[in-house]
Design a protein around this motif. Structure first.
Motif, short mmCIF file in Angstrom:
data_model
loop_
_atom_site.label_atom_id
_atom_site.label_comp_id
_atom_site.label_asym_id
_atom_site.label_seq_id
_atom_site.Cartn_x
_atom_site.Cartn_y
_atom_site.Cartn_z
N THR A 65 -1.95 -9.60 -3.32
CA THR A 65 -2.84 -9.45 -2.17
C THR A 65 -2.47 -8.25 -1.30
OG1 THR A 65 -1.50 -11.02 -0.90
CG2 THR A 65 -3.42 -11.91 -2.07
N SER A 66 -1.18 -7.90 -1.27
CA SER A 66 -0.77 -6.79 -0.41
C SER A 66 -1.27 -5.44 -0.92
CB SER A 66 0.75 -6.75 -0.28
OG SER A 66 1.37 -6.53 -1.53
N ALA A 67 -1.76 -5.39 -2.16
CA ALA A 67 -2.28 -4.14 -2.71
C ALA A 67 -3.72 -3.89 -2.29
CB ALA A 67 -2.18 -4.15 -4.23
N MET A 68 -4.43 -4.92 -1.86
CA MET A 68 -5.85 -4.76 -1.57
C MET A 68 -6.10 -3.82 -0.40
SD MET A 68 -9.00 -5.39 -2.34
CE MET A 68 -9.35 -6.90 -3.26
N ASP A 69 -5.36 -3.98 0.69
CA ASP A 69 -5.62 -3.15 1.87
C ASP A 69 -5.39 -1.67 1.61
OD1 ASP A 69 -6.68 -3.19 4.46
OD2 ASP A 69 -4.70 -3.10 5.38
N PRO A 70 -4.30 -1.26 0.92
CA PRO A 70 -4.18 0.16 0.57
C PRO A 70 -5.33 0.66 -0.28
CG PRO A 70 -2.08 -0.97 0.27
CD PRO A 70 -3.10 -2.03 0.56
N ILE A 71 -5.78 -0.16 -1.22
CA ILE A 71 -6.90 0.25 -2.07
C ILE A 71 -8.17 0.39 -1.24
CG2 ILE A 71 -8.41 -0.54 -3.94
CD1 ILE A 71 -5.89 -1.63 -5.32
N ILE A 127 -8.36 3.70 0.86
CA ILE A 127 -8.70 4.96 0.19
C ILE A 127 -10.04 4.85 -0.53
CG2 ILE A 127 -6.29 5.72 -0.05
CD1 ILE A 127 -6.34 4.72 -2.94
N ASP A 128 -10.83 3.85 -0.12
CA ASP A 128 -12.17 3.67 -0.68
C ASP A 128 -12.12 3.47 -2.19
OD1 ASP A 128 -14.93 3.39 -0.49
OD2 ASP A 128 -15.31 5.54 -0.79
N GLY A 129 -11.18 2.60 -2.62
CA GLY A 129 -11.01 2.37 -4.04
C GLY A 129 -11.47 1.01 -4.51
N LEU A 130 -12.25 0.30 -3.68
CA LEU A 130 -12.64 -1.06 -4.03
C LEU A 130 -13.46 -1.12 -5.31
CD1 LEU A 130 -12.53 -4.03 -3.12
CD2 LEU A 130 -14.68 -3.64 -1.87
N ASP A 131 -14.22 -0.09 -5.61
CA ASP A 131 -15.05 -0.10 -6.81
C ASP A 131 -14.22 -0.21 -8.09
OD1 ASP A 131 -17.31 0.06 -5.31
OD2 ASP A 131 -17.66 2.21 -5.64
N ALA A 132 -12.93 0.11 -8.00
CA ALA A 132 -12.07 0.04 -9.19
C ALA A 132 -11.59 -1.38 -9.46
CB ALA A 132 -10.86 0.96 -9.02
N VAL A 133 -11.82 -2.29 -8.51
CA VAL A 133 -11.36 -3.67 -8.64
C VAL A 133 -12.52 -4.55 -9.10
CG1 VAL A 133 -10.31 -5.65 -7.47
CG2 VAL A 133 -9.64 -3.31 -6.83
N ALA A 134 -12.33 -5.26 -10.19
CA ALA A 134 -13.37 -6.14 -10.71
C ALA A 134 -12.97 -7.60 -10.68
CB ALA A 134 -13.73 -5.75 -12.14
N TRP A 156 3.26 2.86 -0.04
CA TRP A 156 2.73 2.49 -1.36
C TRP A 156 1.27 2.86 -1.52
CZ3 TRP A 156 4.76 -0.25 -5.73
CH2 TRP A 156 6.16 -0.40 -5.70
N VAL A 157 0.59 3.18 -0.44
CA VAL A 157 -0.79 3.66 -0.56
C VAL A 157 -0.84 4.91 -1.43
CG1 VAL A 157 -0.79 5.14 1.51
CG2 VAL A 157 -2.93 4.12 0.73
N LYS A 158 0.27 5.68 -1.43
CA LYS A 158 0.30 6.89 -2.26
C LYS A 158 0.32 6.55 -3.74
CE LYS A 158 2.65 9.54 1.36
NZ LYS A 158 3.85 10.34 1.73
N LEU A 159 0.95 5.44 -4.11
CA LEU A 159 0.92 5.01 -5.51
C LEU A 159 -0.51 4.70 -5.94
CD1 LEU A 159 3.29 2.86 -7.53
CD2 LEU A 159 0.94 2.07 -7.36
#
Length: 370
Positions: A92-98, A101-108, A193-196
């Motif tokens: 869950t802690s990875a969701m906010d960084p994603i 950076i407007d990366g939600l479309d990569a999560v299915a 970790w947002v950079k990762l």
């Protein structure tokens, strides 16, 4: 040491005990991706545009779209070919960084159900069908994961409690990345970790900008003198124990950055990697009775809103200085999912430490207990 070894000639590596792990055939490392705080991952940029990510003992090669996978890679390197799509997000802690950076479309796929998300965008994406629930970390829905053509599973270290799940995902062709942001000892290290995720999703510029903005928001606090306020951050469990953070934990660091002094700063690692310690109520009383400020952690046992609710959990609290002076605060339950908003909590705490009882409506993560 590892990055230096990658660049040494093979003849020099022959007698080096670490050569098996450090030498990466088929890759030429040009430089390290700059990280200012994070200690739990590294990223090395290769001559062909690939990036080698190292997390603990695991290595991942991020290969740009249209670039051929290098030949002769070490067998332990997991290849992640961009674009990385249809991610199964368990941590869950990875969701906010994603999200940042407007990366939600990569999560299915999600390992958390819609009602358990405090992040509005994540909850909405599940409710409208953009993201499907694919089971928790220990019991994934393999059929759903395969049907979605999942390109990556992002887990936290809980997956090591069920190693057979990780093995099965990998057998099915789903690479598994185990993130360790929770092992970072400071808030900025966790946020970096947002950079990762920027590297994984091809959004490094966005990640750099987001992190720099967050860093600058709290930079002015570094020039301010400590407030002199002593602070306890805690919760009371259903079996009458007080859960507090260890002195080296990132929450303790945030209190310090906000100008406070954490009353349990001397609590050290007791031989495990847990960030918290359960104290008897008597020990908690001895350490926190005279604290100027109490901050109740709602993420474990739920939010409280009144002094009566607090004292019902632990009658001893009625004798605490902060309870008697009315300087008790409760965190929002969304706190630990909003991992990119830690500067807001630091700024909230600084206002509490310097202003006494600021209006709760002006704070993001802290609510005054009346």
């Amino acid at each position: 040491m590892k990055r230096l070894l990658l660049c040494l000639p093979a003849v020099l590596l022959a007698g080096c005990a670490a050569s098996t792990q450090a030498k990466t055939d088929g890759l030429t490392i040009e430089k390290s991706y700059p990280l200012d705080y994070a200690q739990q991952f590294t990223a090395d940029e290769c001559a062909d545009g690939c990036t080698l990510i190292t997390i603990a003992e695991d290595r991942y090669l991020v290969v740009p779209q249209g670039t051929a996978v290098p030949q002769g890679l070490d067998a332990d390197i997991t290849v992640l070919q961009q674009p990385i799509e249809n991610i199964y997000l368990v941590s869950t802690s990875a969701m906010d960084p994603i999200l940042s950076i407007d990366g939600l479309d990569a999560v299915a796929l999600s390992g958390t159900q819609a009602e358990s998300w405090y992040l509005d965008a994540a909850k909405a994406a599940m409710q409208n069908g953009q993201i499907a629930y694919a089971g928790k970390y220990s019991a994934p829905d393999y059929e759903t994961i395969l049907t979605a053509d999942c390109g990556l599973a992002i887990e936290n270290t809980m997956i090591y409690h069920t190693p057979e799940v990780k093995e099965q995902l990998e057998k099915l062709g789903v690479p598994v990345l185990v993130e360790r942001s929770s092992y970072e000892s400071g808030p900025l290290a966790r946020m970096e970790w947002v950079k990762l995720y920027g590297i994984l999703l091809g959004k490094t510029d966005e990640a750099e900008r987001i992190f720099s903005d967050a860093e600058q928001r709290i930079a002015p606090l570094a020039d301010k003198a400590p407030t002199g306020k002593t602070v306890a951050f805690f919760s009371i469990t259903s079996n009458n124990l007080a859960t507090v953070r260890k002195g080296g934990d990132y929450v303790a660091k945030m209190i310090e950055m906000a100008g406070g002094s954490y009353v349990f700063a001397d609590l050290t690692d007791s031989g495990n990697n847990l960030a918290t310690v359960n104290l008897s109520l008597e020990d908690f009383y001895a350490g926190a009775q005279d604290a100027d400020v109490l901050i109740y952690n709602s993420t474990i046992e739920g939010e409280i809103t009144t002094r009566e609710e607090l004292i019902a959990k632990c009658p001893l609290l009625a004798d605490f200085k902060a309870v008697q002076t009315g300087n008790v605060w409760c965190t929002s339950q969304s706190l630990f999912q909003q991992s990119m908003e830690l500067p807001d909590l630091i700024l909230d705490m600084n206002r509490v430490f310097t202003e006494g009882t600021p209006d709760s409506s002006e704070l993001k993560f802290l609510t005054h207990i009346q």
